[in-house]
Design a protein around this motif. Structure first.
Motif, short mmCIF file in Angstrom:
data_model
loop_
_atom_site.label_atom_id
_atom_site.label_comp_id
_atom_site.label_asym_id
_atom_site.label_seq_id
_atom_site.Cartn_x
_atom_site.Cartn_y
_atom_site.Cartn_z
N VAL A 1 -2.92 17.53 0.85
CA VAL A 1 -2.10 16.96 -0.21
C VAL A 1 -1.06 15.99 0.34
N GLY A 2 -0.87 14.90 -0.38
CA GLY A 2 0.16 13.93 -0.03
C GLY A 2 0.82 13.42 -1.30
N TYR A 3 2.11 13.14 -1.23
CA TYR A 3 2.84 12.62 -2.38
C TYR A 3 3.30 11.19 -2.10
N GLY A 4 3.34 10.39 -3.14
CA GLY A 4 3.82 9.03 -3.00
C GLY A 4 4.70 8.67 -4.19
N GLU B 1 4.74 -0.83 -9.51
CA GLU B 1 5.22 0.41 -8.89
C GLU B 1 4.24 1.57 -9.06
N MET B 2 3.60 1.66 -10.22
CA MET B 2 2.67 2.77 -10.45
C MET B 2 1.52 2.74 -9.45
N ARG B 3 0.93 1.57 -9.26
CA ARG B 3 -0.19 1.44 -8.32
C ARG B 3 0.25 1.69 -6.89
N ILE B 4 1.45 1.22 -6.56
CA ILE B 4 1.96 1.41 -5.20
C ILE B 4 2.19 2.89 -4.93
N ALA B 5 2.73 3.60 -5.92
CA ALA B 5 2.98 5.04 -5.75
C ALA B 5 1.67 5.79 -5.51
N GLU B 6 0.63 5.43 -6.25
CA GLU B 6 -0.66 6.10 -6.08
C GLU B 6 -1.24 5.79 -4.70
N VAL C 1 5.67 8.94 -9.52
CA VAL C 1 5.36 9.86 -8.42
C VAL C 1 3.92 10.36 -8.61
N PHE C 2 3.12 10.25 -7.56
CA PHE C 2 1.74 10.71 -7.60
C PHE C 2 1.50 11.78 -6.55
N ARG C 3 0.56 12.63 -6.83
CA ARG C 3 0.06 13.62 -5.88
C ARG C 3 -1.40 13.28 -5.62
N ALA C 4 -1.78 13.18 -4.36
CA ALA C 4 -3.16 12.90 -3.99
C ALA C 4 -3.70 14.05 -3.15
N THR C 5 -4.94 14.42 -3.40
CA THR C 5 -5.60 15.48 -2.63
C THR C 5 -6.89 14.93 -2.05
N VAL C 6 -7.03 15.05 -0.75
CA VAL C 6 -8.22 14.58 -0.05
C VAL C 6 -9.09 15.78 0.33
N TYR C 7 -10.35 15.73 -0.07
CA TYR C 7 -11.29 16.80 0.25
C TYR C 7 -12.26 16.29 1.32
N ARG D 1 -0.93 8.96 2.46
CA ARG D 1 -0.33 10.12 3.12
C ARG D 1 -1.30 11.30 3.18
N ALA D 2 -2.07 11.48 2.11
CA ALA D 2 -3.05 12.56 2.11
C ALA D 2 -4.14 12.30 3.14
N LEU D 3 -4.58 11.05 3.23
CA LEU D 3 -5.62 10.70 4.20
C LEU D 3 -5.10 10.85 5.63
N ARG D 4 -3.86 10.47 5.86
CA ARG D 4 -3.30 10.60 7.21
C ARG D 4 -3.20 12.07 7.61
N LYS D 5 -2.87 12.93 6.66
CA LYS D 5 -2.83 14.37 6.94
C LYS D 5 -4.23 14.91 7.23
#
Length: 252
Positions: A104-107, A122-127, A89-95, A133-137
């Protein structure tokens, strides 16, 4: 700045060549995507699967670059991840700007929600899913990205159904038609393209680590896309392929 009318017409024409006659609501949706977000069919930034439009990771990244995104930070969520079960599970933050608080988006990804063709990644896909998701938000895109889907199958029209095995992903024959691999090789020879660059482009288009790991339906879509690009504007295609060339190492 709005997309030039001739450019938009060219993109829509290419889309019809790849996916057949597009009309009605689907055509309106595609036109809005191309105009509002400056996505490109020719660059593989938006694709059609089971009569639904999906944005790609490369399309989202280029959109962020055009909008001068300030940065993207990803963090592994160790509390929710389980390496033994290959669940990540990853958390991404787009500034969007230097003073932005961030979007913020989670994958998440594990063997149950990814294609068997990319098992072990799976690790790369999750990231990637978290970043998408963060970019779409951040940029207000309600359209799902193709990397957020699991397995893809056109038989039932449901994106999470089980897909053909990896053995038949690019080498199958369909009702006596040439195998997908043979079709791709023929295009490469016919238009004198660099095989290595085509494979790199195909992997990016399909959203997989390599072409051999791509789903059969995505490979078929890429072949149609490549054929149309080569016929419409080979020079533009060559420029696109050259962007995947690895820079030569400096000699001592």
């Amino acid at each position: 700045m709005k997309r030039k009318p001739d450019s938009l017409a060219s993109e829509l024409k290419l889309a019809k060549r790849i996916w057949g006659d597009i009309a009605g609501i689907r055509l309106t949706e595609l036109r809005q995507l191309l105009q509002r977000y400056k996505l490109s069919v020719a660059l593989g930034e938006v694709i059609d699967l089971d009569n639904h439009w999906y944005v790609t990771h490369s399309g989202l990244i280029r959109l962020a670059s055009r909008r001068r995104c300030d940065g993207i930070r990803t963090t592994l969520q160790q509390r929710f991840s389980d390496p033994a079960a290959n669940r990540w599970v990853f958390r991404a933050t787009v500034y969007k700007s230097p003073g932005s608080k961030g979007f913020v988006g989670y994958g998440d990804a594990d063997p149950s929600n990814v294609s068997t063709l990319v098992s072990g990644a799976e690790m790369r896909i999750a990231e990637t899913r978290a970043v998408n998701r963060a970019l779409r938000k951040a940029y207000g895109i309600g359209l799902c990205s193709v990397e957020e889907l699991g397995s893809i199958s056109t038989n039932s029209g449901r994106p999470h159904d089980r897909e053909p095995s990896a053995k038949n992903s690019t080498n199958d024959s369909n009702n006596g038609q040439p195998r997908l691999r043979d079709q791709l090789c023929l295009l490469i020879r016919q238009h004198n393209l660099d095989p290595t660059l085509v494979k790199a482009y195909a992997a990016d288009f399909c959203g997989t680590p390599s072409l051999k790991e791509a789903n059969r339906d995505l490979v078929r879509s890429f072949i149609s896309h490549l054929a149309s690009c080569a016929k419409e504007d080979r020079d533009m295609l060559i420029c696109r392929l050259n962007s995947y060339a690895q820079p030569a190492e400096a000699k001592p």
